[in-house]
Design a protein around this motif. Sequence first.
Motif, PDB file in Angstrom:
ATOM      1  N   ASP A 178       5.995   4.340  13.267  1.00 47.05           N
ATOM      2  CA  ASP A 178       6.759   5.538  13.591  1.00 47.05           C
ATOM      3  C   ASP A 178       7.209   6.269  12.330  1.00 47.05           C
ATOM      4  O   ASP A 178       7.569   7.443  12.380  1.00 47.05           O
ATOM      5  CB  ASP A 178       7.971   5.202  14.460  1.00 47.05           C
ATOM      6  N   LEU A 179       7.197   5.561  11.216  1.00 49.99           N
ATOM      7  CA  LEU A 179       7.521   6.171   9.919  1.00 49.99           C
ATOM      8  C   LEU A 179       6.262   6.642   9.205  1.00 49.99           C
ATOM      9  O   LEU A 179       6.333   7.183   8.106  1.00 49.99           O
ATOM     10  CB  LEU A 179       8.257   5.162   9.029  1.00 49.99           C
ATOM     11  N   GLY A 180       5.097   6.388   9.814  1.00 50.59           N
ATOM     12  CA  GLY A 180       3.832   6.821   9.235  1.00 50.59           C
ATOM     13  C   GLY A 180       3.126   5.773   8.395  1.00 50.59           C
ATOM     14  O   GLY A 180       2.255   6.106   7.594  1.00 50.59           O
ATOM     15  N   HIS A 181       3.502   4.502   8.568  1.00 48.40           N
ATOM     16  CA  HIS A 181       2.914   3.428   7.759  1.00 48.40           C
ATOM     17  C   HIS A 181       2.419   2.315   8.662  1.00 48.40           C
ATOM     18  O   HIS A 181       3.208   1.553   9.215  1.00 48.40           O
ATOM     19  CB  HIS A 181       3.943   2.874   6.776  1.00 48.40           C
ATOM     20  N   SER A 182       1.101   2.203   8.810  1.00 53.16           N
ATOM     21  CA  SER A 182       0.551   1.137   9.651  1.00 53.16           C
ATOM     22  C   SER A 182       0.279  -0.102   8.809  1.00 53.16           C
ATOM     23  O   SER A 182       0.072  -0.017   7.586  1.00 53.16           O
ATOM     24  CB  SER A 182      -0.737   1.594  10.328  1.00 53.16           C
ATOM     25  N   LEU A 183       0.266  -1.238   9.463  1.00 52.40           N
ATOM     26  CA  LEU A 183      -0.035  -2.498   8.790  1.00 52.40           C
ATOM     27  C   LEU A 183      -1.415  -2.443   8.145  1.00 52.40           C
ATOM     28  O   LEU A 183      -1.593  -2.859   7.002  1.00 52.40           O
ATOM     29  CB  LEU A 183       0.054  -3.658   9.785  1.00 52.40           C
ATOM     30  N   THR A 184      -2.380  -1.902   8.852  1.00 51.22           N
ATOM     31  CA  THR A 184      -3.741  -1.814   8.326  1.00 51.22           C
ATOM     32  C   THR A 184      -3.800  -0.960   7.067  1.00 51.22           C
ATOM     33  O   THR A 184      -4.401  -1.363   6.061  1.00 51.22           O
ATOM     34  CB  THR A 184      -4.686  -1.228   9.398  1.00 51.22           C
ATOM     35  N   GLU A 185      -3.176   0.206   7.098  1.00 53.12           N
ATOM     36  CA  GLU A 185      -3.193   1.093   5.929  1.00 53.12           C
ATOM     37  C   GLU A 185      -2.499   0.454   4.729  1.00 53.12           C
ATOM     38  O   GLU A 185      -2.984   0.543   3.602  1.00 53.12           O
ATOM     39  CB  GLU A 185      -2.535   2.426   6.270  1.00 53.12           C
ATOM     40  N   LEU A 186      -1.356  -0.191   4.966  1.00 53.70           N
ATOM     41  CA  LEU A 186      -0.643  -0.832   3.865  1.00 53.70           C
ATOM     42  C   LEU A 186      -1.416  -2.024   3.318  1.00 53.70           C
ATOM     43  O   LEU A 186      -1.430  -2.268   2.114  1.00 53.70           O
ATOM     44  CB  LEU A 186       0.754  -1.257   4.312  1.00 53.70           C
ATOM     45  N   THR A 187      -2.096  -2.770   4.205  1.00 50.85           N
ATOM     46  CA  THR A 187      -2.918  -3.895   3.759  1.00 50.85           C
ATOM     47  C   THR A 187      -4.042  -3.401   2.840  1.00 50.85           C
ATOM     48  O   THR A 187      -4.321  -4.012   1.809  1.00 50.85           O
ATOM     49  CB  THR A 187      -3.498  -4.650   4.974  1.00 50.85           C
ATOM     50  N   LEU A 188      -4.664  -2.290   3.202  1.00 53.67           N
ATOM     51  CA  LEU A 188      -5.711  -1.721   2.350  1.00 53.67           C
ATOM     52  C   LEU A 188      -5.126  -1.179   1.044  1.00 53.67           C
ATOM     53  O   LEU A 188      -5.699  -1.365  -0.032  1.00 53.67           O
ATOM     54  CB  LEU A 188      -6.452  -0.608   3.096  1.00 53.67           C
ATOM     55  N   GLN A 189      -4.002  -0.513   1.135  1.00 51.11           N
ATOM     56  CA  GLN A 189      -3.371   0.057  -0.057  1.00 51.11           C
ATOM     57  C   GLN A 189      -2.977  -1.029  -1.053  1.00 51.11           C
ATOM     58  O   GLN A 189      -3.194  -0.889  -2.254  1.00 51.11           O
ATOM     59  CB  GLN A 189      -2.128   0.859   0.350  1.00 51.11           C
ATOM     60  N   TYR A 190      -2.385  -2.128  -0.563  1.00 55.09           N
ATOM     61  CA  TYR A 190      -1.924  -3.202  -1.446  1.00 55.09           C
ATOM     62  C   TYR A 190      -2.993  -4.259  -1.699  1.00 55.09           C
ATOM     63  O   TYR A 190      -2.782  -5.197  -2.453  1.00 55.09           O
ATOM     64  CB  TYR A 190      -0.673  -3.862  -0.876  1.00 55.09           C
ATOM     65  N   ARG A 191      -4.135  -4.107  -1.043  1.00 52.43           N
ATOM     66  CA  ARG A 191      -5.277  -5.020  -1.204  1.00 52.43           C
ATOM     67  C   ARG A 191      -4.909  -6.480  -0.934  1.00 52.43           C
ATOM     68  O   ARG A 191      -5.411  -7.397  -1.588  1.00 52.43           O
ATOM     69  CB  ARG A 191      -5.876  -4.884  -2.606  1.00 52.43           C
ATOM     70  N   ALA A 192      -4.010  -6.656   0.034  1.00 56.59           N
ATOM     71  CA  ALA A 192      -3.582  -8.010   0.401  1.00 56.59           C
ATOM     72  C   ALA A 192      -2.942  -7.945   1.780  1.00 56.59           C
ATOM     73  O   ALA A 192      -2.345  -6.935   2.139  1.00 56.59           O
ATOM     74  CB  ALA A 192      -2.576  -8.546  -0.616  1.00 56.59           C
ATOM     75  N   PRO A 193      -3.063  -9.029   2.544  1.00 53.11           N
ATOM     76  CA  PRO A 193      -2.396  -9.053   3.851  1.00 53.11           C
ATOM     77  C   PRO A 193      -0.880  -9.151   3.679  1.00 53.11           C
ATOM     78  O   PRO A 193      -0.393  -9.564   2.621  1.00 53.11           O
ATOM     79  CB  PRO A 193      -2.947 -10.313   4.516  1.00 53.11           C
ATOM     80  N   PHE A 194      -0.145  -8.779   4.710  1.00 50.74           N
ATOM     81  CA  PHE A 194       1.306  -8.910   4.686  1.00 50.74           C
ATOM     82  C   PHE A 194       1.644 -10.376   4.476  1.00 50.74           C
ATOM     83  O   PHE A 194       1.042 -11.250   5.100  1.00 50.74           O
ATOM     84  CB  PHE A 194       1.893  -8.401   6.005  1.00 50.74           C
ATOM     85  N   PRO A 195       2.584 -10.699   3.585  1.00 53.35           N
ATOM     86  CA  PRO A 195       2.918 -12.106   3.329  1.00 53.35           C
ATOM     87  C   PRO A 195       3.266 -12.853   4.609  1.00 53.35           C
ATOM     88  O   PRO A 195       4.105 -12.430   5.384  1.00 53.35           O
ATOM     89  CB  PRO A 195       4.137 -12.013   2.401  1.00 53.35           C
ATOM     90  N   GLY A 196       2.568 -13.955   4.843  1.00 50.61           N
ATOM     91  CA  GLY A 196       2.776 -14.770   6.029  1.00 50.61           C
ATOM     92  C   GLY A 196       1.861 -14.419   7.188  1.00 50.61           C
ATOM     93  O   GLY A 196       1.752 -15.175   8.144  1.00 50.61           O
ATOM     94  N   ALA A 197       1.171 -13.281   7.118  1.00 52.07           N
ATOM     95  CA  ALA A 197       0.334 -12.841   8.238  1.00 52.07           C
ATOM     96  C   ALA A 197      -0.829 -13.790   8.482  1.00 52.07           C
ATOM     97  O   ALA A 197      -1.151 -14.096   9.633  1.00 52.07           O
ATOM     98  CB  ALA A 197      -0.186 -11.421   7.997  1.00 52.07           C
ATOM     99  N   LEU A 198      -1.467 -14.265   7.443  1.00 52.24           N
ATOM    100  CA  LEU A 198      -2.617 -15.153   7.619  1.00 52.24           C
ATOM    101  C   LEU A 198      -2.199 -16.494   8.200  1.00 52.24           C
ATOM    102  O   LEU A 198      -2.901 -17.068   9.028  1.00 52.24           O
ATOM    103  CB  LEU A 198      -3.339 -15.363   6.289  1.00 52.24           C
TER     104      LEU A 198
END
Length: 144
Positions: free
Chosen positions: A104-124
Amino acid sequence: MTQHRLVTLRLPIDLIARIEALARASEQTPAETIRQSLATALRDSDAPMPRGEMQVIATAFDRAQGWLDLQARLRKAGFVLRLDGDGLNLHEWPSDRFVVRAEDLGHSLTELTLQYRAPFPGALVLRAGFRSGRERGRDNGQAA
């Protein structure tokens, strides 16, 4: 006396079906179900987030160089990201009260994962089904 105004909404068909089912189950009209749902949601929610906080959050997302940097910037502002299924939610820190979905703020998990070149900590770990020993003990009926 409460005044009323006619409002027209364009809603997804699946949402309309859920409203109708809930109305049938509670033996009331769909309009009354919607009025009650809105009243409850608005009563339970706080005032909209102040503009200053929104700016701080936007700046944190814009300037962060990675997940840990983003979390540190958000925590300085009193917020934290939490993984929720396939998305991220912004919560207050340290109370951990839900504020808003990151999408809702314009930041999806997928986009941020690609931007930071890493999964969200703990996601895996969560997706692989690994759990802490404390959580495994609860599944067996043992006290934590």
